[in-house]
Design a protein around this motif. Structure first.
Motif, mmCIF file in Angstrom:
data_model
loop_
_atom_site.group_PDB
_atom_site.id
_atom_site.type_symbol
_atom_site.label_atom_id
_atom_site.label_comp_id
_atom_site.label_asym_id
_atom_site.label_seq_id
_atom_site.Cartn_x
_atom_site.Cartn_y
_atom_site.Cartn_z
ATOM 1 N N THR A 50 0.834 -1.204 0.000
ATOM 2 C CA THR A 50 0.000 0.000 0.000
ATOM 3 C C THR A 50 0.863 1.246 0.000
ATOM 4 O O THR A 50 1.853 1.330 0.722
ATOM 5 C CB THR A 50 -0.928 -0.008 1.228
ATOM 6 O OG1 THR A 50 -1.774 -1.146 1.136
ATOM 7 C CG2 THR A 50 -1.782 1.228 1.298
ATOM 8 N N LYS A 51 0.474 2.185 -0.850
ATOM 9 C CA LYS A 51 1.106 3.507 -0.858
ATOM 10 C C LYS A 51 0.027 4.490 -0.445
ATOM 11 O O LYS A 51 -0.947 4.680 -1.168
ATOM 12 C CB LYS A 51 1.642 3.844 -2.244
ATOM 13 C CG LYS A 51 2.869 3.072 -2.619
ATOM 14 C CD LYS A 51 3.458 3.581 -3.909
ATOM 15 C CE LYS A 51 4.741 2.840 -4.228
ATOM 16 N NZ LYS A 51 5.323 3.263 -5.493
ATOM 17 N N GLY A 52 0.196 5.054 0.730
ATOM 18 C CA GLY A 52 -0.858 5.915 1.261
ATOM 19 C C GLY A 52 -2.042 5.046 1.643
ATOM 20 O O GLY A 52 -1.915 4.087 2.384
ATOM 21 N N ARG A 53 -3.206 5.347 1.089
ATOM 22 C CA ARG A 53 -4.407 4.549 1.365
ATOM 23 C C ARG A 53 -4.747 3.610 0.210
ATOM 24 O O ARG A 53 -5.676 2.821 0.307
ATOM 25 C CB ARG A 53 -5.592 5.457 1.651
ATOM 26 C CG ARG A 53 -5.455 6.184 2.956
ATOM 27 C CD ARG A 53 -6.707 7.015 3.204
ATOM 28 N NE ARG A 53 -6.667 7.496 4.570
ATOM 29 C CZ ARG A 53 -7.495 7.083 5.501
ATOM 30 N NH1 ARG A 53 -8.419 6.199 5.217
ATOM 31 N NH2 ARG A 53 -7.407 7.568 6.714
ATOM 32 N N ALA A 54 -4.030 3.714 -0.886
ATOM 33 C CA ALA A 54 -4.349 2.929 -2.075
ATOM 34 C C ALA A 54 -3.380 1.752 -2.216
ATOM 35 O O ALA A 54 -2.185 1.877 -1.966
ATOM 36 C CB ALA A 54 -4.275 3.805 -3.315
#
Length: 172
Positions: A50-54
């Motif tokens: 995951t990068k950030g919330r995505a």
């Protein structure tokens, strides 16, 4: 795998014309027959990618490729391979951070984390090797000296009793 986002919810599905067949093929490649195991492992890999919330689809597919590359024979090997993929990703993240440090404390901190992660990966490789070989060790004797009056056996030797009628003693 394909990742689609609906709000904050990610949906992960096989990138195959028939999703059911894609799911079965993935299960086979990861050494399991349990759909719940695959769903759980994919969720864990997605969280790690995951990068950030995505969920990063490319990162998830990379980690899945690492797991498949280990060619797990069972669920334990698949879990260890997933951990190895996560540790590798973290190691490479710290390698990038080390290249961008601004001061000595950042460098020291990044270097410690990088070294611990690299050692963890090496330990995981050893654990996989031990798991696959059943922790068997082989001792190979390269040179033996037999003095006058001594005896030696040449060939494969197993530790046990005096033998049986099925396994006669070697002739001397």
């Amino acid at each position: 795998m394909k990742v689609s986002m609906k709000g904050d919810m990610a949906t992960i599905s096989p990138d195959h014309p028939d999703a059911g067949i894609g799911h079965l093929l993935l299960m086979e490649r990861l050494g399991t027959t349990e759909p719940d195991f695959i769903d759980g492992l994919l969720g864990q890999l997605a969280n790690a990618a995951t990068k950030g919330r995505a969920v990063d689809e490319r990162g998830l597919n990379f980690m899945l490729a690492v797991v498949k590359g280990v060619e797990p024979k069972d669920q334990m090997e698949a879990m260890l391979a997933a951990q190895m993929a996560a540790v590798h990703n973290a190691t490479m993240t710290f390698a990038r951070r080390l290249a961008l440090v601004d001061n000595i404390p950042q460098q020291d901190s990044g270097e410690r984390a990088f070294n611990k992660l690299a050692k963890t990966f090496a330990s995981q490789m050893e654990a996989l090797k031990r798991y696959r070989t059943g922790s068997e060790q082989t001792v190979r004797v390269e040179h033996v000296t037999v003095n006058e009056g001594g005896q030696a056996i040449v060939g494969n030797v197993t530790h046990g009793g005096r033998g049986s009628s099925d396994n006669p003693e070697p002739s001397r």
